[in-house]
Design a protein around this motif. Structure first.
Motif, PDB file in Angstrom:
ATOM      1  N   PRO A 183      55.743  59.537   4.620  1.00 13.59           N
ATOM      2  CA  PRO A 183      55.257  59.622   5.707  1.00 13.59           C
ATOM      3  C   PRO A 183      55.638  59.508   7.219  1.00 13.59           C
ATOM      4  CG  PRO A 183      54.450  57.715   4.582  1.00 13.59           C
ATOM      5  CD  PRO A 183      55.397  58.389   3.801  1.00 13.59           C
ATOM      6  N   ASP A 184      56.793  58.729   7.157  1.00 13.04           N
ATOM      7  CA  ASP A 184      57.506  58.524   8.623  1.00 13.04           C
ATOM      8  C   ASP A 184      58.390  59.543   8.692  1.00 13.04           C
ATOM      9  OD1 ASP A 184      56.240  56.113   9.266  1.00 13.04           O
ATOM     10  OD2 ASP A 184      57.522  54.987   7.701  1.00 13.04           O
ATOM     11  N   GLN A 187      56.751  63.122   9.370  1.00 11.95           N
ATOM     12  CA  GLN A 187      56.000  63.347  10.526  1.00 11.95           C
ATOM     13  C   GLN A 187      56.563  64.364  11.512  1.00 11.95           C
ATOM     14  OE1 GLN A 187      55.379  59.830  12.764  1.00 11.95           O
ATOM     15  NE2 GLN A 187      53.722  60.584  14.000  1.00 11.95           N
TER      16      GLN A 187
END
Length: 212
Positions: A183-184, A187
């Motif tokens: 998710p990081d 992004q």
């Protein structure tokens, strides 16, 4: 696989207003060409241009240069620009080994490498766009805080790239071996045509971010 030559591609690239043609003035005055002081990002091996065009649309405050050495590939990006022109994007038809001919030290804030040719044979390692040889070219044009972003579906090339980053004394700022599940790192990710294809086949996407 041999690239299929498209008839008339050389002439179309040479005549396109979206392609910066060879000039006796080197490096090129990018701020004058774009008529602003915005930061400059480049993609090396841009292919058909989808990734960079989406970036340029989303970030009008950034100037972009797409670099592609093959006219038969670049012509497809030119057709997209003709249909949907972007004032903050131009193309260069050249090999990445010639970066210093067009960019002065510190000109470039970010370099994108997406699904570059892995050159799998050991004797061709120097040709890989994440080799120590090419990292020296990037070092010559990046700003002091400039960054390199690299994506691939080829694990062997990714491991080689991590070794090159370390051997060149660069700093690894981010690393993922499964980008779309991270998710990081994922992004704001914009997928290339290859990325969609490889992901649909179930291949993990590898990504690193590095700085000098």
């Amino acid at each position: 696989m041999r690239l299929r030559k498209i008839k008339g591609a050389d002439e179309a690239v040479a005549a396109s207003p979206y392609v910066i043609q060879h000039s006796e003035q080197a490096p090129l005055p990018w701020k004058s060409l774009f008529k602003n002081e915005h930061p400059l990002h480049i993609e090396i091996g841009m292919g058909k241009g989808r990734f960079l065009m989406e970036l340029a649309k989303a970030n009008p405050q950034i100037n972009y240069i797409g670099i592609e050495r093959y006219t038969s590939v670049l012509i497809k990006a030119i057709h997209k620009m003709e249909a949907d022109p972007l004032p903050n994007l131009y193309f260069l038809c050249m090999d990445a080994a010639g970066l210093e001919q067009y960019f002065a030290p510190g000109d470039v804030e970010r370099i994108y490498l997406n699904f570059s040719d892995p050159w799998p044979k050991d004797r061709h390692a120097r040709r890989r766009l994440t080799s120590v040889v090419y990292l020296k070219h990037y070092d010559a044009v990046l700003s002091p805080k400039g960054q390199l972003e690299f994506k691939t579906d080829n694990e062997a090339l990714f491991d080689f790239s991590l070794e090159s980053i370390k051997a060149s004394g660069w700093k690894l700022l981010g690393c993922s071996r499964d980008l779309h599940r991270d998710p990081d790192m994922n992004q704001g990710n914009i997928m290339t045509e290859y990325e969609e294809k490889f992901s649909a086949q179930g291949n993990p996407i590898y990504k690193l971010i590095a700085a000098r």
